[in-house]
Design a protein around this motif. Sequence first.
Motif, PDB file in Angstrom:
ATOM      1  N   ALA A   1       7.585  51.549  -9.511  1.00 40.16           N
ATOM      2  CA  ALA A   1       7.400  52.224  -8.216  1.00 40.16           C
ATOM      3  C   ALA A   1       8.747  52.356  -7.507  1.00 40.16           C
ATOM      4  N   GLN A   2       9.778  51.772  -8.124  1.00 38.93           N
ATOM      5  CA  GLN A   2      11.066  51.731  -7.438  1.00 38.93           C
ATOM      6  C   GLN A   2      12.134  52.583  -8.119  1.00 38.93           C
ATOM      7  N   ALA A   3      13.137  52.933  -7.339  1.00 37.81           N
ATOM      8  CA  ALA A   3      14.243  53.742  -7.883  1.00 37.81           C
ATOM      9  C   ALA A   3      14.980  52.917  -8.939  1.00 37.81           C
ATOM     10  N   ILE A   4      15.353  53.588 -10.026  1.00 41.94           N
ATOM     11  CA  ILE A   4      16.044  52.884 -11.106  1.00 41.94           C
ATOM     12  C   ILE A   4      17.513  53.311 -11.126  1.00 41.94           C
ATOM     13  N   ASP A   5      18.374  52.318 -11.151  1.00 47.46           N
ATOM     14  CA  ASP A   5      19.808  52.571 -11.237  1.00 47.46           C
ATOM     15  C   ASP A   5      20.176  52.677 -12.731  1.00 47.46           C
ATOM     16  N   GLU A   6      20.451  53.901 -13.195  1.00 45.80           N
ATOM     17  CA  GLU A   6      20.655  54.136 -14.626  1.00 45.80           C
ATOM     18  C   GLU A   6      21.868  53.376 -15.170  1.00 45.80           C
ATOM     19  N   VAL A   7      22.883  53.221 -14.335  1.00 46.81           N
ATOM     20  CA  VAL A   7      24.085  52.495 -14.786  1.00 46.81           C
ATOM     21  C   VAL A   7      23.723  51.033 -15.074  1.00 46.81           C
ATOM     22  N   HIS A   8      22.883  50.480 -14.205  1.00 52.68           N
ATOM     23  CA  HIS A   8      22.435  49.093 -14.380  1.00 52.68           C
ATOM     24  C   HIS A   8      21.642  48.953 -15.688  1.00 52.68           C
ATOM     25  N   VAL A   9      20.749  49.919 -15.965  1.00 52.04           N
ATOM     26  CA  VAL A   9      19.929  49.857 -17.181  1.00 52.04           C
ATOM     27  C   VAL A   9      20.836  49.947 -18.416  1.00 52.04           C
ATOM     28  N   LYS A  10      21.770  50.888 -18.369  1.00 42.64           N
ATOM     29  CA  LYS A  10      22.693  51.080 -19.499  1.00 42.64           C
ATOM     30  C   LYS A  10      23.491  49.792 -19.753  1.00 42.64           C
ATOM     31  N   ASN A  11      23.908  49.198 -18.673  1.00 41.78           N
ATOM     32  CA  ASN A  11      24.693  47.974 -18.756  1.00 41.78           C
ATOM     33  C   ASN A  11      23.878  46.834 -19.394  1.00 41.78           C
ATOM     34  N   MET A  12      22.606  46.701 -18.965  1.00 41.45           N
ATOM     35  CA  MET A  12      21.749  45.646 -19.541  1.00 41.45           C
ATOM     36  C   MET A  12      21.551  45.876 -21.037  1.00 41.45           C
ATOM     37  N   MET A  13      21.320  47.155 -21.401  1.00 38.72           N
ATOM     38  CA  MET A  13      21.091  47.497 -22.814  1.00 38.72           C
ATOM     39  C   MET A  13      22.313  47.123 -23.653  1.00 38.72           C
ATOM     40  N   GLU A  14      23.483  47.357 -23.077  1.00 36.78           N
ATOM     41  CA  GLU A  14      24.715  47.053 -23.806  1.00 36.78           C
ATOM     42  C   GLU A  14      24.920  45.548 -23.934  1.00 36.78           C
ATOM     43  N   VAL A  15      24.819  44.858 -22.803  1.00 36.68           N
ATOM     44  CA  VAL A  15      25.105  43.422 -22.811  1.00 36.68           C
ATOM     45  C   VAL A  15      24.109  42.675 -23.716  1.00 36.68           C
ATOM     46  N   LEU A  16      22.836  43.073 -23.669  1.00 38.54           N
ATOM     47  CA  LEU A  16      21.836  42.399 -24.507  1.00 38.54           C
ATOM     48  C   LEU A  16      21.768  42.989 -25.917  1.00 38.54           C
ATOM     49  N   ARG A  17      22.639  43.967 -26.188  1.00 41.18           N
ATOM     50  CA  ARG A  17      22.742  44.643 -27.488  1.00 41.18           C
ATOM     51  C   ARG A  17      21.449  45.339 -27.895  1.00 41.18           C
ATOM     52  N   LEU A  18      20.638  45.714 -26.921  1.00 39.91           N
ATOM     53  CA  LEU A  18      19.380  46.401 -27.247  1.00 39.91           C
ATOM     54  C   LEU A  18      19.630  47.800 -27.808  1.00 39.91           C
ATOM     55  N   ASN A  19      20.833  48.337 -27.542  1.00 32.35           N
ATOM     56  CA  ASN A  19      21.214  49.635 -28.108  1.00 32.35           C
ATOM     57  C   ASN A  19      21.085  49.648 -29.631  1.00 32.35           C
ATOM     58  N   GLU A  20      21.332  48.466 -30.217  1.00 33.86           N
ATOM     59  CA  GLU A  20      21.312  48.370 -31.690  1.00 33.86           C
ATOM     60  C   GLU A  20      19.908  48.545 -32.267  1.00 33.86           C
ATOM     61  N   VAL A  21      18.879  48.342 -31.440  1.00 34.27           N
ATOM     62  CA  VAL A  21      17.504  48.403 -31.977  1.00 34.27           C
ATOM     63  C   VAL A  21      16.660  49.475 -31.279  1.00 34.27           C
ATOM     64  N   MET A  22      17.331  50.403 -30.605  1.00 35.29           N
ATOM     65  CA  MET A  22      16.643  51.432 -29.808  1.00 35.29           C
ATOM     66  C   MET A  22      15.552  52.190 -30.556  1.00 35.29           C
ATOM     67  N   ASP A  23      15.807  52.450 -31.871  1.00 42.04           N
ATOM     68  CA  ASP A  23      14.866  53.272 -32.635  1.00 42.04           C
ATOM     69  C   ASP A  23      13.876  52.453 -33.455  1.00 42.04           C
ATOM     70  N   ARG A  24      13.890  51.140 -33.221  1.00 41.77           N
ATOM     71  CA  ARG A  24      12.927  50.299 -33.966  1.00 41.77           C
ATOM     72  C   ARG A  24      11.671  50.067 -33.138  1.00 41.77           C
ATOM     73  N   ARG A  25      10.533  49.947 -33.820  1.00 42.26           N
ATOM     74  CA  ARG A  25       9.280  49.647 -33.122  1.00 42.26           C
ATOM     75  C   ARG A  25       9.349  48.218 -32.600  1.00 42.26           C
ATOM     76  N   SER A  26       8.999  48.036 -31.339  1.00 39.28           N
ATOM     77  CA  SER A  26       9.158  46.697 -30.752  1.00 39.28           C
ATOM     78  C   SER A  26       8.242  45.672 -31.425  1.00 39.28           C
ATOM     79  N   ASP A  27       7.094  46.123 -31.994  1.00 42.98           N
ATOM     80  CA  ASP A  27       6.191  45.172 -32.682  1.00 42.98           C
ATOM     81  C   ASP A  27       6.879  44.520 -33.892  1.00 42.98           C
ATOM     82  N   ASP A  28       7.855  45.260 -34.471  1.00 48.24           N
ATOM     83  CA  ASP A  28       8.504  44.745 -35.685  1.00 48.24           C
ATOM     84  C   ASP A  28       9.718  43.855 -35.392  1.00 48.24           C
ATOM     85  N   LEU A  29      10.067  43.718 -34.122  1.00 43.69           N
ATOM     86  CA  LEU A  29      11.276  42.950 -33.792  1.00 43.69           C
ATOM     87  C   LEU A  29      11.024  41.445 -33.845  1.00 43.69           C
TER      88      LEU A  29
END
Length: 243
Positions: free
Chosen positions: A103-131
């Motif tokens: 319901a709240q505004a999302i700061d895209e820079v913050h999201v991008k930063n979290m994805m990078e720091v947690l290395r979630l970028n590496e698994v972006m195209d994987r199904r989360s059930d298989d992680l």
Amino acid sequence: MIRTEALEKHYKQKLILHGLSWDIKSGESVGITGPNGAGKTTFLKLLATIEKPTGGGLYFEEKPYSTQVKRIRKRIGYIPQEISLFEGLKVKEQINAWRKLSAQAIDEVHVKNMMEVLRLNEVMDRRSDDLSGGWKRKLHLCIGLLHKPEICLLDEPTAGIDMAAKVEIIDWLKKLNDSGMTLVYISHDWYELEQLSKRLLLMDEGSIVFDGGKAELKHLPTNEYSRELANIVHAGKKIVVHK
Ligand SMILES: Nc1ncnc2c1ncn2[C@@H]1O[C@H](COP(=O)(O)OP(=O)(O)OP(=O)(O)O)[C@@H](O)[C@H]1O
């Protein structure tokens, strides 16, 4: 920032939280520990506006919670222990789905930063059930913090994952705290408590039995859990636990 005054919670007739008076300032990091059933999760749910108190006072910036629930939800991120992700979605689809639901505004820079720091970028195209459990936990944390809250309430953020993922999450939370995010989290893990907080809260049978720094732990009340905790903290040193 948040203050409780003789805070009580009953489930049916049973008193679960026995009048907790406590406060936290902006930028602090507080680790809550204690035996199973002590009331830790219940306390966190009250702070997160998930549950309502049945007695006493709960204040955010000195105004009662009940008068400003929406405002508090914008500023708080509550991350329960159970991982809740949509079935069958890829990581990037999960993020987008939760982003749309917010319901709240999302700061895209913050999201991008979290994805990078947690290395979630590496698994972006994987199904989360298989992680693995570690990746799922990181994704769950990232989703809980999409709205960039100032205060983060976490229920056992590294439970059930391997040491490498645990260290990664702890380092990330530490950085968030260093950059000003207030942290309150539940943990049974001494490494996590040691790394993340100067201030500890020990709960037992619905009461706060200790609130302070690690050096003061020798003043713990006598019970098996605190004796065990004190022994871990002062590993190698004989300490007397006072009544
Ligand atoms: N929705 C509920 N209805 C009834 N009783 C509940 C409810 N939620 C919690 N309780 C009871 O409240 C007490 C405290 O539970 P809580 O989950 O807060 O403890 P905890 O310290 O977080 O324990 P754990 O470390 O096992 O997660 C327990 O006796 C539990 O059974």
